[in-house]
Scaffold this motif. Structure first.
Motif, PDB file in Angstrom:
ATOM      1  N   LYS B 123      -7.581 -33.089 -28.669  1.00  0.00           N
ATOM      2  CA  LYS B 123      -6.318 -33.789 -28.456  1.00  0.00           C
ATOM      3  C   LYS B 123      -6.312 -34.558 -27.140  1.00  0.00           C
ATOM      4  O   LYS B 123      -5.750 -35.653 -27.052  1.00  0.00           O
ATOM      5  CB  LYS B 123      -5.162 -32.785 -28.430  1.00  0.00           C
ATOM      6  CG  LYS B 123      -4.826 -32.221 -29.799  1.00  0.00           C
ATOM      7  CD  LYS B 123      -3.586 -31.323 -29.705  1.00  0.00           C
ATOM      8  CE  LYS B 123      -3.344 -30.590 -31.009  1.00  0.00           C
ATOM      9  NZ  LYS B 123      -2.878 -31.454 -32.105  1.00  0.00           N
ATOM     10  N   GLU B 124      -6.926 -33.990 -26.114  1.00  0.00           N
ATOM     11  CA  GLU B 124      -6.793 -34.569 -24.776  1.00  0.00           C
ATOM     12  C   GLU B 124      -7.333 -35.991 -24.698  1.00  0.00           C
ATOM     13  O   GLU B 124      -6.859 -36.799 -23.905  1.00  0.00           O
ATOM     14  CB  GLU B 124      -7.511 -33.691 -23.747  1.00  0.00           C
ATOM     15  CG  GLU B 124      -6.826 -32.363 -23.482  1.00  0.00           C
ATOM     16  CD  GLU B 124      -7.106 -31.315 -24.561  1.00  0.00           C
ATOM     17  OE1 GLU B 124      -7.882 -31.607 -25.497  1.00  0.00           O
ATOM     18  OE2 GLU B 124      -6.522 -30.220 -24.460  1.00  0.00           O
ATOM     19  N   VAL B 125      -8.342 -36.285 -25.498  1.00  0.00           N
ATOM     20  CA  VAL B 125      -8.957 -37.616 -25.431  1.00  0.00           C
ATOM     21  C   VAL B 125      -7.913 -38.700 -25.697  1.00  0.00           C
ATOM     22  O   VAL B 125      -7.884 -39.720 -25.018  1.00  0.00           O
ATOM     23  CB  VAL B 125     -10.137 -37.715 -26.424  1.00  0.00           C
ATOM     24  CG1 VAL B 125     -10.695 -39.127 -26.450  1.00  0.00           C
ATOM     25  CG2 VAL B 125     -11.216 -36.700 -26.061  1.00  0.00           C
ATOM     26  N   ALA B 128      -4.375 -37.918 -23.127  1.00  0.00           N
ATOM     27  CA  ALA B 128      -4.495 -38.283 -21.711  1.00  0.00           C
ATOM     28  C   ALA B 128      -5.111 -39.663 -21.522  1.00  0.00           C
ATOM     29  O   ALA B 128      -4.868 -40.300 -20.505  1.00  0.00           O
ATOM     30  CB  ALA B 128      -5.326 -37.231 -20.973  1.00  0.00           C
ATOM     31  N   ALA B 129      -5.897 -40.111 -22.494  1.00  0.00           N
ATOM     32  CA  ALA B 129      -6.638 -41.355 -22.293  1.00  0.00           C
ATOM     33  C   ALA B 129      -6.693 -42.186 -23.573  1.00  0.00           C
ATOM     34  O   ALA B 129      -7.687 -42.835 -23.869  1.00  0.00           O
ATOM     35  CB  ALA B 129      -8.054 -41.036 -21.806  1.00  0.00           C
ATOM     36  N   GLY B 130      -5.602 -42.171 -24.325  1.00  0.00           N
ATOM     37  CA  GLY B 130      -5.599 -42.821 -25.630  1.00  0.00           C
ATOM     38  C   GLY B 130      -5.769 -44.323 -25.566  1.00  0.00           C
ATOM     39  O   GLY B 130      -6.541 -44.920 -26.321  1.00  0.00           O
ATOM     40  N   GLU B 131      -5.040 -44.954 -24.661  1.00  0.00           N
ATOM     41  CA  GLU B 131      -5.070 -46.415 -24.598  1.00  0.00           C
ATOM     42  C   GLU B 131      -6.483 -46.891 -24.264  1.00  0.00           C
ATOM     43  O   GLU B 131      -7.033 -47.766 -24.934  1.00  0.00           O
ATOM     44  CB  GLU B 131      -4.060 -46.910 -23.556  1.00  0.00           C
ATOM     45  CG  GLU B 131      -3.884 -48.413 -23.591  1.00  0.00           C
ATOM     46  CD  GLU B 131      -2.647 -48.867 -22.814  1.00  0.00           C
ATOM     47  OE1 GLU B 131      -2.082 -48.039 -22.045  1.00  0.00           O
ATOM     48  OE2 GLU B 131      -2.255 -50.026 -22.978  1.00  0.00           O
ATOM     49  N   GLY B 217       4.480 -33.057 -30.378  1.00  0.00           N
ATOM     50  CA  GLY B 217       4.589 -34.057 -29.311  1.00  0.00           C
ATOM     51  C   GLY B 217       3.227 -34.664 -29.013  1.00  0.00           C
ATOM     52  O   GLY B 217       3.087 -35.888 -28.897  1.00  0.00           O
ATOM     53  N   LEU B 218       2.208 -33.811 -28.919  1.00  0.00           N
ATOM     54  CA  LEU B 218       0.853 -34.311 -28.665  1.00  0.00           C
ATOM     55  C   LEU B 218       0.388 -35.180 -29.838  1.00  0.00           C
ATOM     56  O   LEU B 218      -0.230 -36.236 -29.636  1.00  0.00           O
ATOM     57  CB  LEU B 218      -0.111 -33.129 -28.460  1.00  0.00           C
ATOM     58  CG  LEU B 218       0.230 -32.199 -27.278  1.00  0.00           C
ATOM     59  CD1 LEU B 218      -0.735 -31.011 -27.237  1.00  0.00           C
ATOM     60  CD2 LEU B 218       0.204 -32.951 -25.944  1.00  0.00           C
ATOM     61  N   GLU B 219       0.711 -34.757 -31.061  1.00  0.00           N
ATOM     62  CA  GLU B 219       0.292 -35.527 -32.237  1.00  0.00           C
ATOM     63  C   GLU B 219       0.970 -36.897 -32.283  1.00  0.00           C
ATOM     64  O   GLU B 219       0.364 -37.884 -32.716  1.00  0.00           O
ATOM     65  CB  GLU B 219       0.573 -34.734 -33.522  1.00  0.00           C
ATOM     66  CG  GLU B 219      -0.392 -33.557 -33.679  1.00  0.00           C
ATOM     67  CD  GLU B 219       0.030 -32.560 -34.744  1.00  0.00           C
ATOM     68  OE1 GLU B 219       0.929 -32.871 -35.555  1.00  0.00           O
ATOM     69  OE2 GLU B 219      -0.540 -31.457 -34.763  1.00  0.00           O
ATOM     70  N   LEU B 220       2.234 -36.955 -31.845  1.00  0.00           N
ATOM     71  CA  LEU B 220       2.922 -38.247 -31.745  1.00  0.00           C
ATOM     72  C   LEU B 220       2.129 -39.193 -30.842  1.00  0.00           C
ATOM     73  O   LEU B 220       1.907 -40.359 -31.176  1.00  0.00           O
ATOM     74  CB  LEU B 220       4.324 -38.066 -31.143  1.00  0.00           C
ATOM     75  CG  LEU B 220       5.455 -37.601 -32.035  1.00  0.00           C
ATOM     76  CD1 LEU B 220       6.682 -37.254 -31.186  1.00  0.00           C
ATOM     77  CD2 LEU B 220       5.823 -38.703 -33.026  1.00  0.00           C
ATOM     78  N   ILE B 221       1.735 -38.677 -29.685  1.00  0.00           N
ATOM     79  CA  ILE B 221       0.998 -39.516 -28.726  1.00  0.00           C
ATOM     80  C   ILE B 221      -0.347 -39.936 -29.325  1.00  0.00           C
ATOM     81  O   ILE B 221      -0.734 -41.113 -29.259  1.00  0.00           O
ATOM     82  CB  ILE B 221       0.800 -38.768 -27.388  1.00  0.00           C
ATOM     83  CG1 ILE B 221       2.166 -38.436 -26.758  1.00  0.00           C
ATOM     84  CG2 ILE B 221      -0.053 -39.601 -26.424  1.00  0.00           C
ATOM     85  CD1 ILE B 221       2.075 -37.583 -25.491  1.00  0.00           C
ATOM     86  N   GLU B 222      -1.035 -38.985 -29.934  1.00  0.00           N
ATOM     87  CA  GLU B 222      -2.324 -39.316 -30.549  1.00  0.00           C
ATOM     88  C   GLU B 222      -2.162 -40.380 -31.633  1.00  0.00           C
ATOM     89  O   GLU B 222      -2.955 -41.327 -31.709  1.00  0.00           O
ATOM     90  CB  GLU B 222      -2.931 -38.066 -31.190  1.00  0.00           C
ATOM     91  CG  GLU B 222      -3.346 -36.987 -30.220  1.00  0.00           C
ATOM     92  CD  GLU B 222      -3.847 -35.773 -30.978  1.00  0.00           C
ATOM     93  OE1 GLU B 222      -3.037 -34.860 -31.239  1.00  0.00           O
ATOM     94  OE2 GLU B 222      -5.035 -35.760 -31.339  1.00  0.00           O
TER      95      GLU B 222
END
Lengths: 382, 382
Positions: B123-125, B128-131, B217-222
């Protein structure tokens, strides 16, 4: 901008197709309209849409429309040849086939041979002539896009994936008004009871087919040809809420489903705008506000029609056409109170038992259709 | 034949990836394995799979593995540079990223820069650094394929359709063990209660994230980065049976859903075999035998975590990394009984309030992560 011909423009699918097109004037132009015999409605549509080419299947009705529209530039073609002419007119890009009955087959084939994209609502084209229709479409490199909710769902789930990736096509069924009725009460079902459909509002034949699940039998046959998947890999699933419109189970076990409110304008639009997705003003599905989704197997003891349809498909050739025509007559006999509800499938099977199928050429299909209707009337005691 | 590197091969996703590959020996060859510090398990895997290149993130553990494997031809790389080396090795075609924590980011970027296909579980990839990750992937023309069930579902429903065709991505949530618990009882939730997950069996952090809905919440960001869809068009939907793994609502209102039994091997296989569908021996979903599917909206008063995650995404830069790290520490504090259950999100928000986000370079992300953990410990009274 795509030029559209609508065969069956005055029927339910036809008028909803015009509703869809009305919202997308920059994408579609209506260049041809055809009806079976609804002259007044067709005249109104031709004038509203400024269409120069119309056709009427019924020859006397065509003559009547010619009289009504004399003095205009509108050309009125008549009979099945008239529909074929309209379906293959040079200007047309897409032909929506939404006529009832086997008369849709010849115009569909004419359209395919002329390279038109087909948006197909008429069941008979695939039920009675599916193999030939898809063979022609393959040769012509023409897409046949479904516009009923179940096949549109399968089409959307597949999204171009190859038939080899499919483990199962799963067609959902509302289960009709007799889903929970005990077997012993089926013989005494009245036309009034059978004409109440829980989800969709439809005509008499379609409503009875939905009660007997013959509609699912027809859909099995259509799916077999439309998606080139053998019947052994097509299943039915009762889903009373009719929110999931069908599902595809892929070779790896993953299942995709298409969901939506029951509104035929969505599959119509999906077919017309394929492969794009265009914003609509149709009401949205809100699952958080939807009833629980439930599923159960089909009880083939009470609902034999899908298996009868599979048997017809297995027999091949003209047998599905015979089955379909016999069913239509048997439904009519039931609605005329000439046979019992359970007599519908008895009649269909009796007619099928009398038929030796031959290759499903257009001529053979039409001849078998006529024969089956007479045989059904006769078997049904008419 | 595709050559696969697995980062995090001794974890749950890693071992399940090897299970999947074991069934398809003609399709995949394992060429590299990496773990954080599970030296014994990694040694066993390296010997079983005949892998010549392994890496261990923890340097002392790497040294230990080198001792254990001395006399073999196996090369043992150490630290994050070792993982980066493994992820970009010339032989590799696909890199499965299944390491826990921000240490997955640098190896993922190294793999992308080397043109490897990414199958992503960490998930962190993306959190934290999706864009940056997706920008690099776009530049390199590399596919980033999700291997958790929700994003795999969205990926399968989208099937290559453009982000502009999407009206909404709808991520489903089981709702966790406290779905029906009254708000006033949340403060007294114990670690034992929170560690019982209704559907999936997972580790402590993941289970608590599933109870608070921080996992959503993390999945939304991903999803925002993976599918290039703005957060305003990503919704959550509680679906306690966890049969529908997520849905896509297209611009025309049509909804596609992916369904399946809860088994991570399916999304793993989907990612590895994409765009093909390969027969599996995984158990099949049988909807006719499945409990009713129910849906309800998320109650953000009791489950504020997804909105906190959205706020972090909105703040941008290093804020999602800070939120994620603060949440991990807050969960640990809760499991250590240092803070109440409701203190988890209070702590996360307190840490976020202290942070001024800057651009999410890898260095800034790692620094922010460390800072947030210290700040959370401090805010949590440690």
């Amino acid at each position: 901008m795509a030029n559209v011909v609508i065969l069956g423009s005055t029927g339910s699918i036809g008028t909803q197709t015009l509703d869809v097109i009305r919202r997308m004037p920059d994408r579609f132009r209506v260049v041809g309209l055809a009806a079976n015999r609804s002259v007044e409605a067709l005249e109104g549509q031709a004038r509203e849409w400024g269409v120069a080419h119309v056709a009427v299947a019924d020859e006397p009705a065509a003559a009547e429309l010619r009289r009504r529209m004399s003095g205009t530039a509108v050309e009125v073609a008549g009979g099945v040849p008239g529909l074929c002419e309209l379906a293959s007119m040079a200007e047309a890009d897409v032909v929506v086939v939404a006529v009832a009955g086997a008369i849709g087959i010849a115009p569909t084939h004419a359209a395919i041979r002329s390279g038109k994209t087909i948006a197909l609502a008429s069941k008979e084209v695939l039920v009675a002539a599916g193999e030939e229709t898809m063979r022609l479409a393959g040769e012509a490199g023409v897409a046949v896009l479904p516009i009923d909710s179940e096949h549109s769902a399968l089409f959307q789930c597949l999204n171009g994936r190859a038939p080899e990736t499919v483990e199962k096509l799963i067609i959902t069924a509302s289960g009709g008004p007799f889903r929970t009725l005990p077997a012993e009460r089926f013989a005494s079902i009245t036309p009034e009871q059978a004409l109440k459909h829980p989800t969709w509002t439809m005509g008499g034949l379609v409503t009875i087919n939905s009660a007997t699940l013959m509609n699912k039998g027809l859909e099995l046959i259509e799916a077999r040809w439309l998606f080139d998947v053998p019947a052994s890999r097509i299943d039915l699933l009762v889903h009373p809420q009719s929110i999931i419109h069908s599902l595809v189970q892929f070779a790896d076990g993953s299942v995709l489903a298409q969901l939506g409110l029951p509104d035929m304008r969505l599959p119509i639009q999906v077919a017309l705008t394929h492969p794009e997705r265009v914003e609509t003003h149709l009401p949205r599905l809100d699952l958080a506000q939807t009833a629980d989704l439930t599923f159960e197997p089909v009880d083939y003891a009470r609902f034999p029609a899908p298996r009868v349809a599979l048997a017809a498909l297995g027999a091949g050739g003209t047998m599905p056409a015979v089955m379909n025509a016999a069913n239509e007559e048997a439904v009519a006999l039931f609605l005329e109170r000439r046979i019992q509800y359970t007599g519908i499938m008895d009649t269909v099977q009796a007619v099928m038992n009398l038929h030796s199928p031959c290759a499903a050429t257009l001529e053979a299909v039409l001849e078998s259709d006529g024969w089956a209707r007479r045989a059904a009337r006769s078997a049904g005691g008419a």
